[in-house]
Enzyme design. Structure first.
Site, PDB file in Angstrom:
ATOM      1  CB  CYS A  61      -0.968   7.234   0.983  1.00 39.40           C
ATOM      2  SG  CYS A  61      -2.335   6.273   1.678  1.00 39.40           S
ATOM      3  CD  GLU A  72      -3.044  -1.080   0.385  1.00 42.20           C
ATOM      4  OE1 GLU A  72      -3.062  -0.148  -0.452  1.00 42.20           O
ATOM      5  OE2 GLU A  72      -3.948  -1.918   0.489  1.00 42.20           O
TER       6      GLU A  72
END
Length: 468
Positions: free
Chosen positions: A245, A211
């Site tokens: 993110c 991720e």
């Protein structure tokens, strides 16, 4: 015993425990975690404030509520998730066989978590790993030491080391863990470190979920609701001070809406966080930059952009002593600037006007595929054009970031923004081996194609390959 020896010992103790963990046991573990989190809510608030000065409401929403939602969903559906998934046969030649998918745990898994959402991104994957029946070693980030210590306390309170263990420490500890042959590694962090993790996993052929991040673009076209967009982008960019993110990284805006939007976005930022720099710096609604190193990195992006011709439309104030940079909007930005080549991961928003939607496509597709893409538009034609001509881990229309909160959606990236999926059932499957099962009996017809290949059997094989 040295730290590396202790890590290795815990790993082998987990590895040698082959007894399966029943669904009943898994549900009990999840319930115990749920109770612990609810009981220790204030300690979770305090730890996040000490590490990031994170507002209590952001901790409630982005850390605690998310993890409790993962637990709630897993508890509700785990019995069904673990049932054999029966599938049909793809050819009549297999009659009367039965086929199904058996979800079995991968085994001993490693979770390496980041600092920006330190409870969420440590405990969320842990929920999925435990739901799938794995044994886990968790490495939280040393950059959020108070939250990491709290996560370790939770694990020590609830689990034996043979079930779940937390290893605290810096990159040296992470490297020692990566030297072990885990059955699966789940990493959340930067693409640069993701490459290191992937290289280490390859030595043992460990499966891996990455991720990562990247430059997530936001597009605002000529049909967009500017008031709506200003409020949502202000929230999405300023949440955790942009240290996310999936934060909007840069804004592509139709030139006819730019001036109006920048005025409304600037006004919204001041309304929520304060008119002056001092008010923003002391605002209970704004996080600070995690540490001096990241402050220096962000300051370099800002100052280098200004030196190359970028103009500060709003904000620009900063204080190194408190690790704070106020939300800052930049205009007259070019693609050659460093700020447009690196993921920002902070409160800086470059704005780039466009004439045609094709200009947006050219910019987005010239960069690595992002983790998220945001589009503000009321034009179905424009929406479909962006969907059909871009690729990203997720895409959100007339909203930002909220796809992360829908646990029925798979969350993850594409290539340099990551691969593999998490959340809900997809997170459960990530930590499972989907074992292909087929059962047949005495009445199986498969023997009809066994050798010796007589003329009759050749005819049967021809019939099977042409018609079945």
């Amino acid at each position: 015993m040295s730290h590396n020896e202790r890590v290795t010992d815990i790993f082998h103790r987990q590895l040698s425990n082959h007894s399966p963990i029943s669904v009943k046991e898994r549900l009990k573990k999840l319930s115990n975690m749920e109770d612990w989190i609810k009981t220790n809510r204030q300690a979770i608030f305090d730890a996040h404030y000490d590490d990031l000065r994170k507002p209590e409401s952001e901790v409630e929403l982005g850390e605690i509520w998310y993890v409790l939602s993962e637990i709630k969903l897993a508890k509700k559906h785990l019995t069904n998730w673990t049932k054999p998934l029966h599938v049909g046969i793809s050819t009549l030649a297999l009659i009367p066989a039965r086929s199904w998918i058996h979800y079995e745990p991968k085994g001993v898994v490693l979770i390496i978590a980041p600092w920006n959402f330190p409870f969420n991104l440590s405990v969320g994957p842990l929920v999925s790993a435990l739901a799938a029946g794995n044994r886990v070693i968790l490495k939280p980030s040393e950059m959020a030491p108070n939250v990491s210590s709290l996560v370790k306390k939770m694990v020590d309170d609830l689990f034996q080391p043979e079930e779940v263990a937390v290893c605290l420490g810096d990159a040296e500890v992470a490297n020692s863990l990566l030297g072990l042959p885990f059955h699966h590694i789940f990493f959340t962090g930067s693409p640069a470190v993701g490459k290191i993790v992937m290289s280490a996993a390859a030595k043992h052929l460990s499966s891996i979920t990455l991720e990562l991040g990247g430059k997530s673009p936001t597009i605002l076209d000529e049909t967009a609701d500017v008031n709506l967009a200003a409020k949502k982008i202000a929230w999405g960019k300023c949440l955790n001070l942009g240290q996310s993110c999936i934060a909007p990284d840069y804004l592509l805006i139709h030139k006819s809406r730019k001036d109006e939007f920048l005025e409304k976005l600037s006004k919204r930022i001041d309304e929520v966080f304060g008119d002056t720099f001092d008010e923003k710096e002391s605002s209970p609604n704004l996080t600070h930059v995690v540490n001096e190193g990241h402050w220096d990195r962000l300051n370099d992006l800002l100052t280098s952009a200004v030196k190359q011709g970028a103009t500060i439309v709003h904000g620009g104030g900063k204080n190194k002593e408190s690790n704070f940079i106020e939300p800052t909007i930049l205009d007259t930005v070019t693609q050659e600037m460093k700020i447009m080549k690196e993921e920002i991961f902070g409160p800086l928003l470059p704005v780039i006007p466009f004439d045609k939607l094709d200009d947006c496509l050219d910019i987005i597709n010239s960069k690595p595929k992002p983790l998220a893409l945001y589009l503000f538009s009321n034009s179905r034609k424009n929406i479909n054009r962006i969907i059909d001509n871009t690729s990203s881990g997720g895409m959100v229309i007339n909203e930002v970031k909220t796809h992360f909160l829908n646990l029925n959606l798979p969350f993850g990236g594409v290539n340099t923004s990551g691969f593999g999926r998490s959340h809900g059932f997809e997170g459960f499957k990530t930590f499972c081996n989907e074992r292909a099962m087929l059962k047949n009996g005495k009445t199986s017809l498969v023997w009809l194609i066994f050798p010796p290949y007589t003329s009759i059997r050749k005819k049967i094989i021809r019939f099977v390959t042409r018609y079945l």
